[in-house]
Design a protein around this motif. Structure first.
Motif, PDB file in Angstrom:
ATOM      1  N   GLY A 214       0.749  -1.601  -0.042  1.00 41.55           N
ATOM      2  CA  GLY A 214      -0.030   0.001   0.261  1.00 41.55           C
ATOM      3  C   GLY A 214       0.355   1.243  -0.054  1.00 41.55           C
ATOM      4  N   PRO A 261      -8.461  -5.545  -0.035  1.00 38.84           N
ATOM      5  CA  PRO A 261      -8.082  -4.331   1.308  1.00 38.84           C
ATOM      6  C   PRO A 261      -8.766  -5.214   2.314  1.00 38.84           C
ATOM      7  N   SER A 262      -8.016  -4.156   3.516  1.00 36.43           N
ATOM      8  CA  SER A 262      -8.442  -4.311   4.939  1.00 36.43           C
ATOM      9  C   SER A 262      -7.310  -6.063   5.030  1.00 36.43           C
ATOM     10  N   THR A 342      -2.783   4.842   8.667  1.00 34.55           N
ATOM     11  CA  THR A 342      -4.046   5.104   9.085  1.00 34.55           C
ATOM     12  C   THR A 342      -5.003   4.658   8.243  1.00 34.55           C
ATOM     13  N   TRP A 343      -5.213   3.007   8.522  1.00 36.00           N
ATOM     14  CA  TRP A 343      -6.380   2.942   7.355  1.00 36.00           C
ATOM     15  C   TRP A 343      -7.493   2.040   7.514  1.00 36.00           C
ATOM     16  N   TYR A 344      -6.974   1.017   9.345  1.00 34.05           N
ATOM     17  CA  TYR A 344      -8.442   0.298   9.235  1.00 34.05           C
ATOM     18  C   TYR A 344      -8.378   0.316  11.082  1.00 34.05           C
ATOM     19  N   ASP A 347      -3.779  -0.577  12.385  1.00 32.38           N
ATOM     20  CA  ASP A 347      -2.586  -0.453  11.816  1.00 32.38           C
ATOM     21  C   ASP A 347      -1.492  -0.117  13.076  1.00 32.38           C
ATOM     22  N   ILE A 616     -11.273   3.433  -1.171  1.00 32.41           N
ATOM     23  CA  ILE A 616      -9.711   4.088  -1.036  1.00 32.41           C
ATOM     24  C   ILE A 616      -8.870   5.233  -1.621  1.00 32.41           C
ATOM     25  N   GLY A 728      -8.521   5.301  11.516  1.00 25.83           N
ATOM     26  CA  GLY A 728      -7.824   4.667  10.187  1.00 25.83           C
ATOM     27  C   GLY A 728      -9.035   5.186   9.082  1.00 25.83           C
ATOM     28  N   ARG A 730     -10.061   4.164   5.840  1.00 20.96           N
ATOM     29  CA  ARG A 730     -10.249   3.330   4.828  1.00 20.96           C
ATOM     30  C   ARG A 730     -11.833   2.080   4.933  1.00 20.96           C
TER      31      ARG A 730
END
Ligand code: SF4
Length: 747
Positions: A214, A261-262, A342-344, A347, A616, A728, A730
């Motif tokens: 990513g 994703p995730s 900082t996604w889910y 992280d 995203i 997060g 996403r």
């Protein structure tokens, strides 16, 4: 002066001189002697002033050239600079657009109607600063200085931070922590006792295998890193890209893993399983430098590639092959730590898994992995000790985010809303160079917090969304019109770089140092700014460093030797890592004591509902988020974003390329502006992708107003990282609205 034809020829010296191998990474290099001679013959003044670029945080050092009548003409890289090696990226050369942007803030403004209505009157600097100083004193005596918060970013941070510390508050936050790199910092601290720094200490130029999870090197145009990746590819390095999108980097890769994703933690655990159970790991390194290997081995026992396949959709064979590819390159292998991570909400644990994988492969401190940084330590003038705040930002919501080593923007915002019952309430925001409504997710909460403030001051160069909400707006001049602190970032060699004004500030704008010092004087805190002019401070620091301002004006950059030959860990070297155990901690006792998993675990995340797709977002090489979207030079390169949609999905919806559509998220929020559809196989069917930073709703920015859609507007669900407070972003899903009534559009 040159005629038009000659001007085009001159321009080509900047924009057309492109270098760097490996195809698409185009960077502008310095002028050769022959070119300089030709330009001189055309009557262009080659007197140049040094700067370091402010268009992104990479801070490349360069030279600013002017026309004979004193107008800024061109910026190019400084050959002696490690950050750029003499080449600026196209975005950096476009920095001139910040100076020439006619929409710039031009004079101090004071709000005259309700907050947010954007009705202001012009004011003198004295009047505006008197008003702010008076309000700060009033709020401070009524609620205590801890009720004053500073949100800050970029070069001015040092001056305003000093002022607010002097006032007696530590509620001083940078969105670059909880909205960007914070989970990476804490994960690397927990593992190696050290962060990954900025610029990152990634030894990409000598790597044999670079793994990007990513992380879009090329689209995130971080100059030195892009050049090193280019060199590494030329030398035969293999690239493994893990991304639901076929990014520019994926196009350069030996392996592209279009992961669901995730699910990245599942892939990382399966890689660890493969590397440990096939004994691919660096045994000598792990035995000598790491602790917790047996616990890690037991932990990943069941995380086979077959297990991960069911989660990630990446075939077991591909997981095995890529694990072997990394192991074959070890220790010259680099699983990149990422930047905006900082996604889910899990992280810190995901980046911990990345750190652990690097440790297993022996790459920390090794050639082709991570080098050991060196930086120049500048002298600081004597100033009074800062006041110890009676209440700290950690008392706002005691026990929340116990591992956060820096103040968390979202906590300060939460603490500005009385219903949240903070330990003490934030009553005033001073916002320097960060456009909070487009930087912090959950815009509605940010606006609600603003409505509860007794004072909001915004310092910026442009009329951003945040300045529209301010009580007082202070126009800062651009980086091309001011001195700033010396750049002393970590790198392979310690180095300093100078930024000085190439031109007088346009309009009634002032440098950040001047603003902070004048305000300090009005608040009786002048002793924290002992030098009247910033150039006097720089000269004092440079003389202590064995050089001078005059010398730096000629060279722009000064490189120093490392104190010892220790760029990499030598064979057999005894190393004490700055962790509690003195070892690299595969198993983190520190996280365990703080109440978190000592080893990363995969936890499934919510799936998009029917007819919705995961949103995203990422970067474009020609822009730096919302900060540059009005820049005349850069809008020429890219003026709006588009939304990437897989052809299968587009067909179901009857969406065609370039069709204007609106996006609606899971909380019924509809994008204010429509966005063009880009139908492409380069995105998975379960996701859509947008470049961040467009869809401005601020009419004063005429070039970017209403262009594209704002991803931040659609990010209303925030998955907070319980470890350090990262937001997060996403976990949001969008669907499409193909038509809106005229009334809806007007509203
Ligand atoms: S990478 Fe480009 S935009 Fe960033 S500092 Fe360097 S030249 Fe400027």
């Amino acid at each position: 002066m040159a005629n038009r034809r000659e001007f085009i020829k001159i321009s080509l010296y900047g924009a057309g001189i492109l270098a760097a191998g490996a195809g698409s990474y185009k960077l502008v290099r310095a002028l050769t002697k022959k070119e300089e001679k030709e330009i001189k013959q055309l009557g262009i003044d080659l007197k140049r002033t040094p700067t370091y670029c402010e268009v992104c945080f990479w801070k490349c050092a360069g030279w600013v050239y002017k026309t004979p009548d004193g107008k800024i003409w061109k910026i190019i890289g400084n050959d002696d600079d490690q950050h750029c090696n003499g080449r600026f990226c196209p975005r950096g050369t476009g920095g001139i657009g910040m100076y020439y942007d006619e929409d710039r803030l031009k004079t101090p403004l004071i709000r005259t109607e309700d907050r947010g209505k954007q009705v202001f009157r012009e004011a003198t600097w004295d009047e505006a600063l008197d008003l702010i100083a008076g309000k700060i004193k009033e709020i401070s005596s009524k609620y205590g200085p801890e009720s004053l918060a500073l949100f800050t970013h970029g070069s001015g941070s040092a001056y305003f931070t000093s002022l607010f510390k002097a006032l007696g508050t530590d509620s001083i936050a940078e969105p670059s922590y909880a909205q960007c790199r914070g989970p990476r910092d804490e994960a690397f601290f927990a593992t190696f006792g050290e962060e990954a720094y900025s610029p990152e200490i990634t030894d990409i130029r000598d790597t044999k295998c670079l793994v990007l999870i990513g992380s879009h090197i090329g689209e995130n145009m971080h100059n030195g890193q892009v050049q090193e990746m280019s060199d590494a590819i030329d030398k035969g390095a293999s690239i493994i890209t893990v991304d639901p999108r076929f990014s520019t980097a994926a196009g350069k890769s030996k392996f592209w893993l279009p992961i669901k994703p995730s699910t990245d933690i599942a892939l990382l655990l399966a890689w660890m399983h493969e590397i440990i159970y096939n004994e691919y790991y660096d045994k000598k390194y792990v035995e000598k430098y790491c602790t917790g290997f047996e616990q890690l081995k037991a932990h990943v026992k069941d995380f086979t590639p077959e297990w991960a396949y069911g989660i990630t959709t990446i075939k077991p064979e591909l997981i095995r092959k890529t694990a072997k590819e990394m192991a074959d390159a070890s220790p010259a292998v680099l699983i990149h730590p990422g930047r905006h991570v900082t996604w889910y909400g899990d992280d810190t644990q995901r980046v911990r898994a990345i750190a652990i994988l690097n440790a297993l492969l022996g790459s920390w401190g090794k050639r082709g992995g991570f080098y050991r940084q060196a930086r120049f330590s500048l002298a600081s003038p004597e100033i009074p000790a800062y006041k110890q705040p009676a209440r700290s930002w950690t008392d706002l919501f005691p026990g929340k985010f116990p591992v956060a080593s820096s103040p968390v923007c979202n906590l300060l915002i939460d603490a500005s809303i009385p219903e949240n019952n903070p330990g003490h309430q934030i009553k005033s925001w001073f916002v320097n160079a960060t456009n909070l409504p487009l930087t912090i997710p959950d815009q509605a909460k940010t606006i609600k917090a603003i409505q509860n403030l007794e004072l909001l001051v915004a310092v910026d160069t442009m009329p951003m969304e945040i300045t529209g909400w301010a009580d007082v707006v202070l126009p800062e001049c651009t980086y091309l019109e001011r001195y700033d602190g010396l750049r002393a970032s970590p790198h392979r060699r310690p180095a300093l770089a100078l930024r000085m004004p190439a031109a007088e500030p346009m309009y009634n704008t002032k440098p950040g140092y001047w603003i902070a010092r004048e305000l300090a004087l009005k608040l009786g805190m002048g002793s924290y700014f002992p030098f009247e002019k910033q150039e006097e401070l720089l000269d004092w620091q440079l003389k202590k460093a064995g050089t001078s301002l005059e010398e730096m004006k000629k060279s722009g950059v000064k490189n120093f030797d490392r104190e010892s030959d220790d760029l990499y860990i030598a064979e057999g070297e005894e190393v004490s890592f700055p962790t509690d155990s003195g070892k690299i901690e595969l198993y983190s006792a520190f996280l365990e004591q703080s109440g978190f998993d000592p080893l990363p675990k995969y936890v499934p995340h919510e799936e998009p509902p029917d007819g919705y797709y995961r949103l995203i977002y990422g970067r474009a090489p020609m822009h730096t988020f919302s900060r540059t979207s009005n820049n005349p030079n850069l809008t020429d390169l890219m003026e709006e974003n588009s939304v990437w949609i897989n052809p299968k999905v587009a067909k179901q919806w009857g969406i065609v390329n370039n069709q204007l559509i609106w996006l609606k998220n899971q909380d019924e929020i509809i994008s204010t502006f429509p966005v063009k559809a880009r139908v492409t196989e380069r995105i998975r069917w379960d996701s859509v992708y947008m470049v961040h930073g467009f869809g401005h709703a601020q009419k004063q920015m005429k070039r970017c107003f209403g262009k594209g859609a704002s991803d931040t507007q659609l990010i209303s669900r925030v998955l907070e990282d319980p470890i350090m407070g990262g937001t997060g972003m996403r976990g949001n899903f969008v669907t499409f609205i193909l038509e809106k009534s005229e009334k809806e559009v007007a509203s």
